[in-house]
Enzyme design. Sequence first.
Site, PDB file in Angstrom:
ATOM      1  N   TRP A   1       0.861  -1.185   0.000  1.00 59.73           N
ATOM      2  CA  TRP A   1       0.000   0.000   0.000  1.00 59.73           C
ATOM      3  C   TRP A   1       0.894   1.231   0.000  1.00 59.73           C
ATOM      4  O   TRP A   1       1.868   1.299   0.761  1.00 59.73           O
ATOM      5  CB  TRP A   1      -0.913   0.043   1.219  1.00 59.73           C
ATOM      6  CG  TRP A   1      -1.673   1.353   1.305  1.00 59.73           C
ATOM      7  CD1 TRP A   1      -2.788   1.700   0.603  1.00 59.73           C
ATOM      8  CD2 TRP A   1      -1.331   2.495   2.102  1.00 59.73           C
ATOM      9  NE1 TRP A   1      -3.166   2.996   0.915  1.00 59.73           N
ATOM     10  CE2 TRP A   1      -2.290   3.501   1.826  1.00 59.73           C
ATOM     11  CE3 TRP A   1      -0.307   2.770   3.002  1.00 59.73           C
ATOM     12  CZ2 TRP A   1      -2.254   4.753   2.436  1.00 59.73           C
ATOM     13  CZ3 TRP A   1      -0.257   4.018   3.614  1.00 59.73           C
ATOM     14  CH2 TRP A   1      -1.238   4.999   3.331  1.00 59.73           C
TER      15      TRP A   1
ATOM     16  N   GLU B   1      -3.149  -3.038  -2.410  1.00 57.60           N
ATOM     17  CA  GLU B   1      -4.254  -2.418  -1.668  1.00 57.60           C
ATOM     18  C   GLU B   1      -4.581  -1.016  -2.176  1.00 57.60           C
ATOM     19  O   GLU B   1      -3.690  -0.178  -2.315  1.00 57.60           O
ATOM     20  CB  GLU B   1      -3.890  -2.344  -0.181  1.00 57.60           C
ATOM     21  CG  GLU B   1      -4.953  -1.694   0.689  1.00 57.60           C
ATOM     22  CD  GLU B   1      -4.556  -1.641   2.141  1.00 57.60           C
ATOM     23  OE1 GLU B   1      -5.362  -1.150   2.954  1.00 57.60           O
ATOM     24  OE2 GLU B   1      -3.426  -2.078   2.482  1.00 57.60           O
TER      25      GLU B   1
ATOM     26  N   LYS C   1      -7.184   2.642  -2.236  1.00 58.34           N
ATOM     27  CA  LYS C   1      -7.818   3.586  -1.325  1.00 58.34           C
ATOM     28  C   LYS C   1      -8.540   4.646  -2.131  1.00 58.34           C
ATOM     29  O   LYS C   1      -8.082   5.030  -3.216  1.00 58.34           O
ATOM     30  CB  LYS C   1      -6.771   4.243  -0.417  1.00 58.34           C
ATOM     31  CG  LYS C   1      -7.355   4.986   0.767  1.00 58.34           C
ATOM     32  CD  LYS C   1      -6.274   5.373   1.742  1.00 58.34           C
ATOM     33  CE  LYS C   1      -6.883   5.956   3.003  1.00 58.34           C
ATOM     34  NZ  LYS C   1      -5.857   6.336   3.990  1.00 58.34           N
TER      35      LYS C   1
ATOM     36  N   ASP D   1      -9.865  -3.047   1.915  1.00 56.97           N
ATOM     37  CA  ASP D   1      -9.880  -2.494   3.265  1.00 56.97           C
ATOM     38  C   ASP D   1     -11.257  -1.879   3.503  1.00 56.97           C
ATOM     39  O   ASP D   1     -11.737  -1.084   2.697  1.00 56.97           O
ATOM     40  CB  ASP D   1      -8.782  -1.446   3.420  1.00 56.97           C
ATOM     41  CG  ASP D   1      -8.659  -0.916   4.840  1.00 56.97           C
ATOM     42  OD1 ASP D   1      -9.661  -0.363   5.358  1.00 56.97           O
ATOM     43  OD2 ASP D   1      -7.582  -1.034   5.423  1.00 56.97           O
TER      44      ASP D   1
ATOM     45  N   HIS E   1     -11.414   1.887   3.043  1.00 54.79           N
ATOM     46  CA  HIS E   1     -10.761   2.519   1.904  1.00 54.79           C
ATOM     47  C   HIS E   1     -11.686   2.781   0.726  1.00 54.79           C
ATOM     48  O   HIS E   1     -11.224   2.923  -0.414  1.00 54.79           O
ATOM     49  CB  HIS E   1      -9.566   1.679   1.459  1.00 54.79           C
ATOM     50  CG  HIS E   1      -8.374   1.834   2.337  1.00 54.79           C
ATOM     51  ND1 HIS E   1      -7.108   1.418   1.989  1.00 54.79           N
ATOM     52  CD2 HIS E   1      -8.242   2.380   3.575  1.00 54.79           C
ATOM     53  CE1 HIS E   1      -6.261   1.690   2.953  1.00 54.79           C
ATOM     54  NE2 HIS E   1      -6.927   2.277   3.936  1.00 54.79           N
TER      55      HIS E   1
ATOM     56  N   HIS F   1      -8.766  -6.301   4.890  1.00 52.84           N
ATOM     57  CA  HIS F   1      -8.368  -5.553   6.068  1.00 52.84           C
ATOM     58  C   HIS F   1      -9.654  -5.128   6.767  1.00 52.84           C
ATOM     59  O   HIS F   1     -10.364  -4.230   6.305  1.00 52.84           O
ATOM     60  CB  HIS F   1      -7.529  -4.333   5.684  1.00 52.84           C
ATOM     61  CG  HIS F   1      -6.075  -4.649   5.516  1.00 52.84           C
ATOM     62  ND1 HIS F   1      -5.114  -3.684   5.301  1.00 52.84           N
ATOM     63  CD2 HIS F   1      -5.418  -5.829   5.557  1.00 52.84           C
ATOM     64  CE1 HIS F   1      -3.932  -4.260   5.208  1.00 52.84           C
ATOM     65  NE2 HIS F   1      -4.092  -5.560   5.344  1.00 52.84           N
TER      66      HIS F   1
ATOM     67  N   ASP G   1     -12.238   7.069   6.788  1.00 49.94           N
ATOM     68  CA  ASP G   1     -11.345   5.954   7.107  1.00 49.94           C
ATOM     69  C   ASP G   1     -10.665   6.185   8.447  1.00 49.94           C
ATOM     70  O   ASP G   1      -9.459   6.378   8.536  1.00 49.94           O
ATOM     71  CB  ASP G   1     -10.305   5.815   5.995  1.00 49.94           C
ATOM     72  CG  ASP G   1      -9.402   4.612   6.209  1.00 49.94           C
ATOM     73  OD1 ASP G   1      -9.870   3.620   6.801  1.00 49.94           O
ATOM     74  OD2 ASP G   1      -8.237   4.676   5.799  1.00 49.94           O
TER      75      ASP G   1
ATOM     76  N   ASP H   1     -10.602   4.134  11.078  1.00 45.48           N
ATOM     77  CA  ASP H   1     -10.012   2.930  11.683  1.00 45.48           C
ATOM     78  C   ASP H   1     -10.342   2.761  13.161  1.00 45.48           C
ATOM     79  O   ASP H   1      -9.452   2.605  13.993  1.00 45.48           O
ATOM     80  CB  ASP H   1      -8.495   2.925  11.478  1.00 45.48           C
ATOM     81  CG  ASP H   1      -8.116   2.619  10.040  1.00 45.48           C
ATOM     82  OD1 ASP H   1      -8.711   1.704   9.474  1.00 45.48           O
ATOM     83  OD2 ASP H   1      -7.241   3.306   9.485  1.00 45.48           O
TER      84      ASP H   1
ATOM     85  N   ASP I   1      -7.084  -4.084  10.787  1.00 45.96           N
ATOM     86  CA  ASP I   1      -6.360  -2.838  10.530  1.00 45.96           C
ATOM     87  C   ASP I   1      -7.098  -1.685  11.197  1.00 45.96           C
ATOM     88  O   ASP I   1      -7.992  -1.083  10.603  1.00 45.96           O
ATOM     89  CB  ASP I   1      -6.223  -2.610   9.028  1.00 45.96           C
ATOM     90  CG  ASP I   1      -5.262  -1.474   8.714  1.00 45.96           C
ATOM     91  OD1 ASP I   1      -4.711  -0.886   9.653  1.00 45.96           O
ATOM     92  OD2 ASP I   1      -5.066  -1.178   7.517  1.00 45.96           O
TER      93      ASP I   1
END
Length: 429
Positions: free
Chosen positions: A185, A226, A228, A259, A262, A286, A294, A296, A326
């Site tokens: 990534w 990956e 985004k 993800d 993402h 993820h 995003d 997380d 993640d």
Amino acid sequence: MQVNQIASFQMAKELYASHGIDVEKALEALAQVKVSMHCWQGDDVRGFLNRDQELTGGIAVTGNYPGAARTADELRQDLEKAFSLIPGKHKVNLHAIYADTDERVELDQLAPRHFAKWVEWAKEQGLGLDFNPTCFSHQKSADGFTLSHPDPQIRQFWIDHCKASRRIGAYFGQELGQTCVTNVWVPDGYKDIPVDRMGPRRRLKESLDEIFAEQLDPALHLDAVESKVFGIGSESYVVGSHEFYMGYGLQNNKLICLDAGHFHPTETISNKLSSLALFAEGMLLHISRPVRWDSDHVVIMDDELLDIARELVRHDLLSKTHIGLDFFDASINRVAAWVIGMRSTLKALLRAMLEPTELLRQVELAGDYTTRLALMEEFKSYPFGAIWDFYCAKNGVPVREAWLPEVKAYEKEVLSARGSKLGEAKKLV
């Protein structure tokens, strides 16, 4: 195991069996799932190389909870504590900046020897390792570009770093006897509207082609890429978009990483799995919890996590899907964050495994949507918790919230001695 736990388990087992669901088989399947637990929750994405470097790449961890790991030994100690509260045997996901070495080494010069202590520890713990090149928080990524950088020398630095990372991943696979997934990534992108969208993507493609030119044994090592949709500092344009990496992964037989944070805030990855699985060599997930962006947040058993689990189970995708967590939260106990996220993910998978999938498929094909909806709703309140409690007890980990006092005691005895951070760190998004 307490008598009431066994009795509750037997009653729940019989109830599920009345719908043709084999609970024992479901638990056997769950035991085979290895979730890759991300190391960077334990120290707020600081790592042990260039710890004084400001975090960049759209990274922002908020919070000042005491007890962040400061050394590799402390981080491994915290990981061990978390795994002691999580049923099953799993994996640890490392970033390149977590090298455990006394050498002063640049990212493009990293080698397997810089991770030998991690491998020795993983062998002792019976864990696998996954890996990621760290293409952020470095002076050569300060302008927001790495593998797509217009300067060929800077671009080559990051190419060499990713090459080194793949060799480290293959070393993990060989030493541990478990396939290592190395995920690429990069944060490359523009804050404002660019003129040339094609040029950076062409450079990224050429960089990836050079990185992946070395053939590695897929039994030991797999590559993932990956995407985004946007990031801090790349709000208007991300080089490695979903379309770019989906095309690249399909054309070059690489795992495509999805993800959960993402994509657009109204977009979910659960609905992508059945389509991507028809064409992709494999997938890497993820698991995260975006809140409006995003961000997380710590993974919980919310609707999207349950839908991801259902898609994986209903379509028999677990064998070709690698699951990793993640997220990073410095506002709560970091060990507790790991435990909550891992246990939530495993519970979601168990719930999916305890659904009458074949019956639901049959009534759907018959056009009986009334029965489909009724059963899907009723099974939401079936006693999967009794099955989960039994599984935890069988694996020798605390049942229900009994793990929390252990974390509190660990905080008092171990984490509190480390103190708190100064100010706020920044976190990988």
